[in-house]
Design a protein around this motif. Structure first.
Motif, PDB file in Angstrom:
ATOM      1  N   ALA A 203      43.462  42.299  24.864  1.00 26.63           N
ATOM      2  CA  ALA A 203      42.683  43.199  25.724  1.00 26.63           C
ATOM      3  C   ALA A 203      43.489  44.469  25.944  1.00 26.63           C
ATOM      4  O   ALA A 203      44.718  44.406  26.072  1.00 26.63           O
ATOM      5  N   PHE A 204      42.806  45.599  25.990  1.00 23.37           N
ATOM      6  CA  PHE A 204      43.502  46.858  26.259  1.00 23.37           C
ATOM      7  C   PHE A 204      43.651  47.017  27.770  1.00 23.37           C
ATOM      8  O   PHE A 204      44.733  46.884  28.315  1.00 23.37           O
ATOM      9  N   SER A 205      42.547  47.240  28.474  1.00 29.19           N
ATOM     10  CA  SER A 205      42.588  47.367  29.933  1.00 29.19           C
ATOM     11  C   SER A 205      41.179  47.160  30.463  1.00 29.19           C
ATOM     12  O   SER A 205      40.226  47.705  29.912  1.00 29.19           O
ATOM     13  N   SER A 206      41.044  46.368  31.515  1.00 25.40           N
ATOM     14  CA  SER A 206      39.705  46.039  32.011  1.00 25.40           C
ATOM     15  C   SER A 206      39.306  46.852  33.244  1.00 25.40           C
ATOM     16  O   SER A 206      38.380  46.495  33.955  1.00 25.40           O
ATOM     17  N   GLY A 207      40.002  47.955  33.496  1.00 28.18           N
ATOM     18  CA  GLY A 207      39.598  48.819  34.605  1.00 28.18           C
ATOM     19  C   GLY A 207      40.415  48.592  35.859  1.00 28.18           C
ATOM     20  O   GLY A 207      41.432  47.898  35.856  1.00 28.18           O
ATOM     21  N   GLY A 208      39.948  49.185  36.946  1.00 31.30           N
ATOM     22  CA  GLY A 208      40.660  49.092  38.207  1.00 31.30           C
ATOM     23  C   GLY A 208      40.539  47.714  38.836  1.00 31.30           C
ATOM     24  O   GLY A 208      39.448  47.152  38.934  1.00 31.30           O
ATOM     25  N   ASP A 209      41.667  47.161  39.248  1.00 35.48           N
ATOM     26  CA  ASP A 209      41.670  45.870  39.936  1.00 35.48           C
ATOM     27  C   ASP A 209      40.787  45.961  41.184  1.00 35.48           C
ATOM     28  O   ASP A 209      40.855  46.931  41.950  1.00 35.48           O
ATOM     29  N   LEU A 210      39.930  44.962  41.399  1.00 36.94           N
ATOM     30  CA  LEU A 210      38.947  45.043  42.481  1.00 36.94           C
ATOM     31  C   LEU A 210      39.587  45.034  43.867  1.00 36.94           C
ATOM     32  O   LEU A 210      39.004  45.563  44.813  1.00 36.94           O
ATOM     33  N   ASP A 211      40.771  44.441  43.993  1.00 34.65           N
ATOM     34  CA  ASP A 211      41.475  44.535  45.283  1.00 34.65           C
ATOM     35  C   ASP A 211      41.813  45.987  45.593  1.00 34.65           C
ATOM     36  O   ASP A 211      41.662  46.456  46.733  1.00 34.65           O
ATOM     37  N   LEU A 212      42.256  46.715  44.567  1.00 33.20           N
ATOM     38  CA  LEU A 212      42.585  48.128  44.758  1.00 33.20           C
ATOM     39  C   LEU A 212      41.325  48.934  45.054  1.00 33.20           C
ATOM     40  O   LEU A 212      41.328  49.794  45.945  1.00 33.20           O
ATOM     41  N   VAL A 213      40.257  48.656  44.344  1.00 34.37           N
ATOM     42  CA  VAL A 213      38.992  49.368  44.584  1.00 34.37           C
ATOM     43  C   VAL A 213      38.510  49.126  46.012  1.00 34.37           C
ATOM     44  O   VAL A 213      38.062  50.048  46.703  1.00 34.37           O
ATOM     45  N   LYS A 214      38.620  47.886  46.489  1.00 37.82           N
ATOM     46  CA  LYS A 214      38.200  47.557  47.854  1.00 37.82           C
ATOM     47  C   LYS A 214      39.036  48.347  48.874  1.00 37.82           C
ATOM     48  O   LYS A 214      38.489  48.888  49.845  1.00 37.82           O
ATOM     49  N   GLU A 215      40.345  48.411  48.644  1.00 39.66           N
ATOM     50  CA  GLU A 215      41.205  49.192  49.542  1.00 39.66           C
ATOM     51  C   GLU A 215      40.792  50.656  49.566  1.00 39.66           C
ATOM     52  O   GLU A 215      40.820  51.301  50.618  1.00 39.66           O
ATOM     53  N   MET A 216      40.408  51.175  48.423  1.00 37.19           N
ATOM     54  CA  MET A 216      40.012  52.585  48.343  1.00 37.19           C
ATOM     55  C   MET A 216      38.759  52.871  49.160  1.00 37.19           C
ATOM     56  O   MET A 216      38.581  53.967  49.689  1.00 37.19           O
ATOM     57  N   THR A 217      37.865  51.885  49.265  1.00 34.76           N
ATOM     58  CA  THR A 217      36.648  52.088  50.052  1.00 34.76           C
ATOM     59  C   THR A 217      36.894  51.936  51.552  1.00 34.76           C
ATOM     60  O   THR A 217      36.035  52.303  52.352  1.00 34.76           O
ATOM     61  N   GLU A 218      38.070  51.405  51.914  1.00 33.76           N
ATOM     62  CA  GLU A 218      38.322  51.109  53.320  1.00 33.76           C
ATOM     63  C   GLU A 218      39.470  51.916  53.944  1.00 33.76           C
ATOM     64  O   GLU A 218      39.532  52.036  55.164  1.00 33.76           O
ATOM     65  N   ASP A 219      40.367  52.428  53.110  1.00 37.70           N
ATOM     66  CA  ASP A 219      41.576  53.065  53.622  1.00 37.70           C
ATOM     67  C   ASP A 219      41.734  54.438  52.986  1.00 37.70           C
ATOM     68  O   ASP A 219      42.000  54.548  51.780  1.00 37.70           O
ATOM     69  N   PHE A 220      41.609  55.501  53.778  1.00 30.55           N
ATOM     70  CA  PHE A 220      41.668  56.862  53.242  1.00 30.55           C
ATOM     71  C   PHE A 220      43.046  57.178  52.676  1.00 30.55           C
ATOM     72  O   PHE A 220      43.170  57.960  51.731  1.00 30.55           O
ATOM     73  N   THR A 221      44.091  56.579  53.236  1.00 35.20           N
ATOM     74  CA  THR A 221      45.443  56.812  52.725  1.00 35.20           C
ATOM     75  C   THR A 221      45.568  56.291  51.293  1.00 35.20           C
ATOM     76  O   THR A 221      46.138  56.954  50.422  1.00 35.20           O
ATOM     77  N   VAL A 222      45.037  55.104  51.060  1.00 37.93           N
ATOM     78  CA  VAL A 222      45.054  54.539  49.712  1.00 37.93           C
ATOM     79  C   VAL A 222      44.204  55.393  48.781  1.00 37.93           C
ATOM     80  O   VAL A 222      44.604  55.708  47.654  1.00 37.93           O
TER      81      VAL A 222
END
Length: 269
Positions: free
Chosen positions: A66-85
């Motif tokens: 596999a090359f890369s499957s995209g952004g880890d969903l834990d990171l994506v979730k943090e991005m929707t909840e934490d402006f600093t992230v």
């Protein structure tokens, strides 16, 4: 090998040939999805390679088919909840594009399996992009509920034309390696069994070429991408603004619901 690479956790390094540094993205059990650690490492590695006098050419690939499957969903979730992230990842996304473009050393990508997200940024911005015929290239932004930003707005129309770019970016259609070569999205495609050999062959030819001629040819050609800077900055702002809205949260929930049950819970596919 330069000790600077010893600090990396998600990127592995080897020297298959003199002057050739091979980078392997590795996030076991998650199809090499880009978590916070890998995302940051994909940003700074190109600066380290640019400054390394022993590297003539870099190859980037993924581990275990596999090359890369995209952004880890834990990171994506943090991005929707934490402006600093969100702010940190926005800056990293911008720097990733410019660091690849501005790296003076030629970059070869060897893509197989899924090629999505931050890994795909490096894969398509590489100077010579090679895809296995059965690779699956996907820009998944609109599926997540945000605008197709990152590299997509500047490089896809330039590579395959505006009509194809809109089709694939707006519909999140998967592009096989064979189709990607046909429309000009990648430099060439090959059988998956020959991908490693082909990437090493191309890297060897580049390593044996004139360093200054290759460096300045790359610099001149990448001015097409630098001229698209205002488009890139706007698309990136629109993308990351979307993470603060309801569509991204709905998109994240939808991806989790559709995920295959035997996949790791943090794998975005």
């Amino acid at each position: 090998m330069n000790p600077v690479y010893e600090s990396y956790q998600r990127l592995q390094f080897d020297e298959p040939l003199p002057g050739v540094l091979r980078i392997t993205m590795a996030n076991p059990g998650r199809l090499n999805s880009a978590d916070a650690v890998m995302h940051g490492e994909l940003v700074r590695v190109w600066r380290d390679i640019d400054a390394d006098p022993d590297v003539s050419v870099a190859i980037i690939r993924g581990s275990k088919g596999a090359f890369s499957s995209g952004g880890d969903l834990d990171l994506v979730k943090e991005m929707t909840e934490d402006f600093t992230v969100l702010s940190r990842v926005w800056k990293e996304a911008r720097d990733l594009v410019y660091n690849v473009i501005n790296c003076s050393k030629p970059i070869v990508s060897a893509m197989e399996g899924p090629a999505v997200g931050a890994g795909l940024v490096a894969g398509l911005l590489a100077d010579i992009s090679i895809a296995a015929k059965d690779a699956r290239i996907i820009d998944g932004h609109t599926r997540l509920g945000v605008a197709a930003g990152d590299h997509a707005a500047i490089v896809w129309p330039l590579l395959c034309g505006m009509a194809k770019a809109k089709y694939y970016l707006m519909l999140c259609e998967s592009v096989s390696g064979e189709e990607a070569e046909r429309i000009g999205l990648v430099s060439l495609c090959t059988d998956a069994s020959e991908l490693e050999e082909k990437s090493l062959e191309i890297a060897t030819r580049l390593a044996n070429g004139s360093p200054s001629a290759l460096r300045w040819t790359k610099y001149a050609l990448n001015n097409w991408l630098r001229m698209a800077g205002p488009t890139f900055d706007t698309s990136l702002a629109l993308e990351f603004m979307g993470f603060t809205g309801p569509d991204a949260k709905e998109g994240l929930a939808s991806l989790k619901a559709k995920r295959k049950p035997d996949f790791d819970q943090n794998c975005p596919l």
